[in-house]
Scaffold this motif. Structure first.
Motif, PDB file in Angstrom:
ATOM      1  N   PHE A 184      -7.183  -4.592  11.327  1.00 16.42           N
ATOM      2  CA  PHE A 184      -6.926  -3.074  11.101  1.00 16.42           C
ATOM      3  C   PHE A 184      -7.204  -3.002  12.996  1.00 16.42           C
ATOM      4  CE2 PHE A 184      -7.775  -3.027   7.161  1.00 16.42           C
ATOM      5  CZ  PHE A 184      -6.800  -3.081   6.257  1.00 16.42           C
ATOM      6  N   GLU A 217      -9.040   2.330   2.511  1.00 17.06           N
ATOM      7  CA  GLU A 217      -7.814   1.266   2.492  1.00 17.06           C
ATOM      8  C   GLU A 217      -7.596   0.055   2.417  1.00 17.06           C
ATOM      9  OE1 GLU A 217      -4.159   3.381   4.394  1.00 17.06           O
ATOM     10  OE2 GLU A 217      -3.958   1.721   5.890  1.00 17.06           O
ATOM     11  N   MET A 218      -8.496  -0.412   3.001  1.00 16.69           N
ATOM     12  CA  MET A 218      -8.932  -1.401   3.210  1.00 16.69           C
ATOM     13  C   MET A 218      -9.170  -2.232   1.967  1.00 16.69           C
ATOM     14  SD  MET A 218     -11.855  -3.925   3.079  1.00 16.69           S
ATOM     15  CE  MET A 218     -13.656  -2.646   3.627  1.00 16.69           C
ATOM     16  N   LEU A 274       1.004  -1.291  -0.223  1.00 17.68           N
ATOM     17  CA  LEU A 274       0.229  -0.062  -0.134  1.00 17.68           C
ATOM     18  C   LEU A 274       1.188   1.334  -0.413  1.00 17.68           C
ATOM     19  CD1 LEU A 274      -3.177  -1.145   2.214  1.00 17.68           C
ATOM     20  CD2 LEU A 274      -2.792  -0.702  -0.266  1.00 17.68           C
ATOM     21  N   GLN A 285      -8.314  -1.377  -0.738  1.00 15.39           N
ATOM     22  CA  GLN A 285      -6.987  -1.409  -1.124  1.00 15.39           C
ATOM     23  C   GLN A 285      -6.523  -2.999  -0.629  1.00 15.39           C
ATOM     24  OE1 GLN A 285      -5.535   3.044  -0.982  1.00 15.39           O
ATOM     25  NE2 GLN A 285      -5.589   2.756  -3.756  1.00 15.39           N
ATOM     26  N   ASN A 318     -10.096   5.040   5.940  1.00 17.37           N
ATOM     27  CA  ASN A 318      -9.325   4.375   6.468  1.00 17.37           C
ATOM     28  C   ASN A 318      -9.964   2.716   5.420  1.00 17.37           C
ATOM     29  OD1 ASN A 318      -7.263   4.354   8.567  1.00 17.37           O
ATOM     30  ND2 ASN A 318      -8.580   4.889   9.949  1.00 17.37           N
ATOM     31  N   ARG A 351      -2.662  -9.500  -3.575  1.00 15.58           N
ATOM     32  CA  ARG A 351      -3.317  -8.660  -2.396  1.00 15.58           C
ATOM     33  C   ARG A 351      -4.034  -9.869  -1.861  1.00 15.58           C
ATOM     34  NH1 ARG A 351      -3.495  -2.541  -3.760  1.00 15.58           N
ATOM     35  NH2 ARG A 351      -1.131  -1.858  -3.125  1.00 15.58           N
ATOM     36  N   ASN A 402     -12.496  -1.454  10.482  1.00 17.04           N
ATOM     37  CA  ASN A 402     -12.927  -1.024   9.149  1.00 17.04           C
ATOM     38  C   ASN A 402     -14.341  -2.395   8.133  1.00 17.04           C
ATOM     39  OD1 ASN A 402     -11.068   0.508   9.352  1.00 17.04           O
ATOM     40  ND2 ASN A 402      -9.261   0.122   8.590  1.00 17.04           N
TER      41      ASN A 402
END
Ligand SMILES: Nc1ncnc2c1ncn2[C@@H]1O[C@H](COP(=O)(O)OP(=O)(O)O)[C@@H](O)[C@H]1O
Ligand SMILES: [Mg+2]
Lengths: 336, 234
Positions: A88, B135-136, A54, B138, B132, A81, A92
């Motif tokens: 996280f 981003e998760m 990332l 991605q 966020n 990926r 998320n």
């Protein structure tokens, strides 16, 4: 196996440059539970973000089973990926989707048929113990339950590696414990390599086999968790293992007696009988100059600084302590 | 000026107008507003997406000149007062539908005025989505288009509905103004009877109806947004 070779990352911003990572090299074996620990701002998140790219490293390489991620095209990287998924601190989750649909999400990305995705997602929700919450929405769940959904989602694409960036930092100790147990189960059952990012020693202690200590973007120390717990060599490691360590060095500096450090890493004993026993059996009278220990279940962890008026006594005490299982003793030189 | 509103003669005349003209005017206002909103959304939503994702650090970075251009056009159109914009787009209206007068023709200036507004509102809705979460997506290997379609838009639906309601009620207000250049509807009646012919009672009734419509749209929008939002615990 994940090999990180001479990885550096420098952020350029109007306020100047930040060297978030400096020449980091690590190798993480397949099937391991590997901890990366460091204070806030040490570069941990940057390191994981470089692992799944990332973030683009400034220098160095990340090899996944020998494949350099930098050489992959955008499309290939996206496929890769799916093998390196992530959970996280903030979970998320997609807040407008049900839990089931959240777990389906990565499968939708791969174009899997919705019936198959649904089937697999239900199995995964069952695996994390939330089969009954399939139709609930994330906002209706507790933090620990939300993290379980996130774990199920991360497992959907059958990854080889699970990255956990402060995954338990927002949870209470009990929930943390249950999430860590779940992660250990997954590691054992599915053989997934787990990388745990944390600032809490207790997390590393309870789940990781190997650990790297990150300090200001550098690897200060790495190795077996038990080794590093027993003999933290770097200042950064000592700060993490014995947060009260500053006090220890000030004790030694102002004293001209002889010191040994006794480190407990799971010894089946309580501290005082051990010292008392030594006095009774060997006639060695130790003075406890400093102690930072705690018991987990009936096991001892931590360290103790013993002082003796004579060097000979210190030597004999060391010999005595060394023969006790799970106890390590070492002489302490002044001014370390 | 409102002295004679309530005498019997005025009331009878107003009632005549209401019976004979209001149903059509109401319908015109409704369909102009809804059609103009539809086209404004069709243009504004994709533009809003581009504005939200096209930045240098966005999920789909676009060339800097293009972003400058899009932002410039939006700001430009947003800064021209609607009254003047209506006159400025007359040639375009003619080109598109052959005439520049009439109820249907008034849809063109409405769309031109509203779509940049819709784009900005949509952009702000999309920016509310937690970075966020993006981003998760991605980190799971989602492509930029997948992130837009499966994360950005679905996650901002409640906010889009709220902001969409603001847009519709604003377009309703603009549509009333378009009576000045020959658009139909309640606005035209209010202006014709109230401003040109001093029939204040008729004007008041038309305004009352407009207020009712705004209330209706607003409460409908608020309710829909709340119902759509799964973040609310129930
Ligand atoms: N995108 C970024 N731009 C600039 N600086 C950054 C960025 N991301 C992280 N940093 C800086 O890099 C350092 C390490 O950050 P991070 O990896 O988030 O640390 P940790 O996760 O260990 O707390 C910090 O000083 C942080 O301010
Ligand atoms: Mg971090």
């Amino acid at each position: 196996m994940i090999e990180i070779r001479h990885l550096s990352k420098t952020f350029l911003s109007p306020e100047g440059e930040t060297k978030a990572l400096r020449d980091v090299s690590l190798s993480i074996q397949t099937g391991d539970i590997f901890g990366i620990i460091g204070m806030s701002g040490a570069g941990k998140s940057t390191l994981v973000r470089c692992i799944n790219r990332l973030e683009k490293p400034s220098e160095g390489q990340v090899l996944m089973d020998g494949v350099d991620l930098a050489r992959l095209s955008q499309e290939e990287l996206r496929k890769k990926r799916r093998e390196i998924t992530m959970i996280f601190q903030g979970f998320n989750l997609l807040m407008q989707r049900s839990c089931l649909k959240n777990v389906c999400f990565p499968l939708e990305l791969t174009g899997e048929s919705s019936a198959a995705a649904r089937q697999r997602s239900l199995e995964l929700l069952d695996l994390v113990g939330l089969a009954d919450k399939a139709q609930s929405f994330p906002a209706q769940l507790s933090g620990g339950q939300q993290q379980r959904v996130a774990i199920a989602r991360a497992l959907a694409t059958e990854p080889k590696v699970l990255l956990c960036d402060e995954a338990t930092s927002a949870l209470d100790p009990l929930t943390t414990h249950s999430i860590l147990s779940l992660i250990r189960d997954i590691n054992e059952k599915l053989g997934i390599t787990v990388i745990i990012i944390t600032h809490q020693m207790s997390v590393v202690e309870s789940i990781c086999r190997h650990v790297a200590i990150l300090d200001q973007g550098r690897v200060a120390e790495q190795g077996d968790v038990s080794e590093i717990f027993a003999r933290p060599a770097s200042a950064a490691a000592r700060r993490l293992v014995f947060p009260e360590g500053e006090a220890e060095s000030s004790v030694i500096a102002t004293d001209d007696r002889h010191f040994i450090r006794v480190v407990f890493h799971g010894a089946k004993a309580t501290a005082t009988p051990l010292i008392a026993q030594m006095a009774l059996e060997k006639g060695i009278m130790a003075n406890i100059a400093y102690a930072s220990t705690r018991s987990l279940a009936d096991k001892m962890f931590g360290s103790m600084l013993l002082s003796f008026p004579e060097q000979d006594q210190a030597r004999r005490a060391m010999a005595y302590m060394t023969q006790i299982p799970d106890v390590i003793a070492e002489e302490v030189n002044r001014h370390v | 000026m409102f002295k004679n509103i309530f005498n019997a003669e005025m009331a009878a005349e107003a009632w005549d107008v209401i019976i004979s003209q209001f149903p059509l005017a109401f319908w015109e206002t409704l369909y102009v507003t809804l059609l103009a909103s539809l086209f404004a959304f069709l243009l504004g939503l994709p533009l809003g997406v581009l504005l939200a994702v096209g930045g240098k650090k966005g999920i789909l970075p676009l060339p800097a000149w293009l972003m400058k251009l899009l932002n410039g056009v939006v700001n430009l159109l947003r800064s021209v007062p609607f009254l003047i914009l209506m006159i400025m787009v007359i040639p375009l209206t003619r080109l598109l539908i052959g005439t520049s007068v009439g109820t249907f023709a008034s849809i063109v200036p409405l769309v031109i005025a509203a779509f940049p507004f819709v784009a900005r509102l949509a952009e702000s809705s999309f920016r509310e989505v937690d970075p966020n979460t993006l981003e998760m997506a991605q980190s799971m290997g989602a492509s930029p288009m997948q992130i837009i379609a499966k994360v950005l838009i679905p996650e901002s639906i409640p906010s889009l509905i709220s902001n969409g309601t603001i847009a519709v009620t604003t377009i309703l207000g603009y549509s009333a103004m378009s009576g000045i250049i020959g658009g139909g509807g309640l606005g035209k009646i209010a202006i014709n009877y109230g401003y040109y012919r001093y029939r204040y009672l008729v004007m008041l009734c038309a305004v009352l109806l407009l207020i009712l419509l705004v209330q209706l749209f607003q409460s409908l929008g608020t309710r829909l947004a709340a119902r759509a939002d799964k973040r609310l615990k129930r």
